[in-house]
Write an enzyme that holds these catalytic residues in place. Structure first.
Site, PDB file in Angstrom:
ATOM      1  N   ASP A 156       0.870  -1.161   0.000  1.00  0.00           N
ATOM      2  CA  ASP A 156       0.000   0.000   0.000  1.00  0.00           C
ATOM      3  C   ASP A 156       0.925   1.234   0.000  1.00  0.00           C
ATOM      4  O   ASP A 156       2.133   1.099   0.230  1.00  0.00           O
ATOM      5  CB  ASP A 156      -0.890  -0.028   1.243  1.00  0.00           C
ATOM      6  CG  ASP A 156      -1.700   1.225   1.409  1.00  0.00           C
ATOM      7  OD1 ASP A 156      -2.421   1.604   0.463  1.00  0.00           O
ATOM      8  OD2 ASP A 156      -1.613   1.850   2.485  1.00  0.00           O
ATOM      9  N   ASP A 203      -1.317  -0.679   6.066  1.00  0.00           N
ATOM     10  CA  ASP A 203      -1.442  -0.014   7.356  1.00  0.00           C
ATOM     11  C   ASP A 203      -2.875   0.091   7.860  1.00  0.00           C
ATOM     12  O   ASP A 203      -3.118   0.762   8.869  1.00  0.00           O
ATOM     13  CB  ASP A 203      -0.882   1.408   7.252  1.00  0.00           C
ATOM     14  CG  ASP A 203      -1.788   2.311   6.420  1.00  0.00           C
ATOM     15  OD1 ASP A 203      -2.313   3.301   6.959  1.00  0.00           O
ATOM     16  OD2 ASP A 203      -1.994   2.024   5.225  1.00  0.00           O
ATOM     17  N   ASP A 216      -0.167   5.248   0.867  1.00  0.00           N
ATOM     18  CA  ASP A 216      -0.445   6.240   1.903  1.00  0.00           C
ATOM     19  C   ASP A 216      -0.556   5.583   3.270  1.00  0.00           C
ATOM     20  O   ASP A 216      -1.364   4.670   3.472  1.00  0.00           O
ATOM     21  CB  ASP A 216      -1.755   6.976   1.598  1.00  0.00           C
ATOM     22  CG  ASP A 216      -1.696   7.731   0.281  1.00  0.00           C
ATOM     23  OD1 ASP A 216      -0.865   8.647   0.178  1.00  0.00           O
ATOM     24  OD2 ASP A 216      -2.470   7.400  -0.631  1.00  0.00           O
TER      25      ASP A 216
END
Length: 217
Positions: A7, A164, A9
């Site tokens: 991922d 995250d 961001d």
């Protein structure tokens, strides 16, 4: 060798200040109060349309304004790079993984053009052999099609997903791949409630974590 998909961001970069600036530019032009950095982080994760919908809801802007404000947001988003930083140790870890022969990819709900722009600005595009953005395919995370597309472009090897958020965890679960959870990103619920193969809070030992994950596969 592994195919390691990340991922973006909240996982490799802290882009919330740039996203906040774009959002508040759009809101300010409409005469609305700005959103906070904490709100911005809580709105990130499901793509630009969902971000704008959450932004609107925070300022009681009607649904009828969604498309217009989304268009304005996307225009600013492409050039929003100056406030974004890479998490400490992430680039050296990526470079070390490539040096070991692993292949790296990106699977993010961030639209492709802003993704391309930020990777170029941060000199990170050279590290990835596949990049799938939130508008690359008809669906986006947690639909695992994006993850599979990013992995398919990398050839063979065990697929590992690194993210995250709850969305990333669900994507990995639905895609049937190990999930390494970066705890310092934009997750919204308790860490213990997020399903994961392993968690890490620093990239200092990330290469070792990849090797341990491969040994358990």
């Amino acid at each position: 060798m592994a195919r390691i998909i990340f991922d973006l961001d909240g996982t490799l970069i802290d882009s919330a200040p740039d996203i906040q600036a774009v959002a508040n530019g759009v809101l300010g032009a409409e005469g609305h109060q700005p959103i906070t950095l904490e709100q911005t982080r809580s709105f990130i994760g499901n793509g630009a349309p969902t971000f704008v919908a959450r932004m609107r809801a925070a300022r009681d802007i009607p649904d009828s304004e969604q498309d217009r404000l989304l268009t304005a947001f996307k225009i600013g988003y492409v050039s929003a790079v100056d406030l974004t930083v890479v998490f400490d140790g992430a680039v050296p870890a990526l470079e070390a993984l490539k040096a070991k022969g692993h292949s790296l990819g990106i699977c993010t709900n961030k639209p492709f053009k802003p993704t391309e722009a930020i990777l170029a600005h941060l000199d990170m595009a050279r590290l990835f052999d596949s990049v799938i953005g939130g508008d690359t395919l008809p669906t986006h995370k947690p639909d695992p099609a994006m993850l599979h597309a990013a992995a398919d472009a990398l050839g063979d090897g065990l697929v590992i997903y690194v993210g995250d958020s709850e969305v990333d965890a669900e994507t990995a679960q639905r895609g049937g791949v190990p999930f390494l959870f970066f705890t310092e990103g934009y997750h919204k619920t308790d860490l213990n409630s997020i399903p994961k193969t392993a968690a890490f809070g620093s990239y200092a030992d990330f290469v070792d974590l990849i090797e341990k994950t491969l040994a358990l596969a």
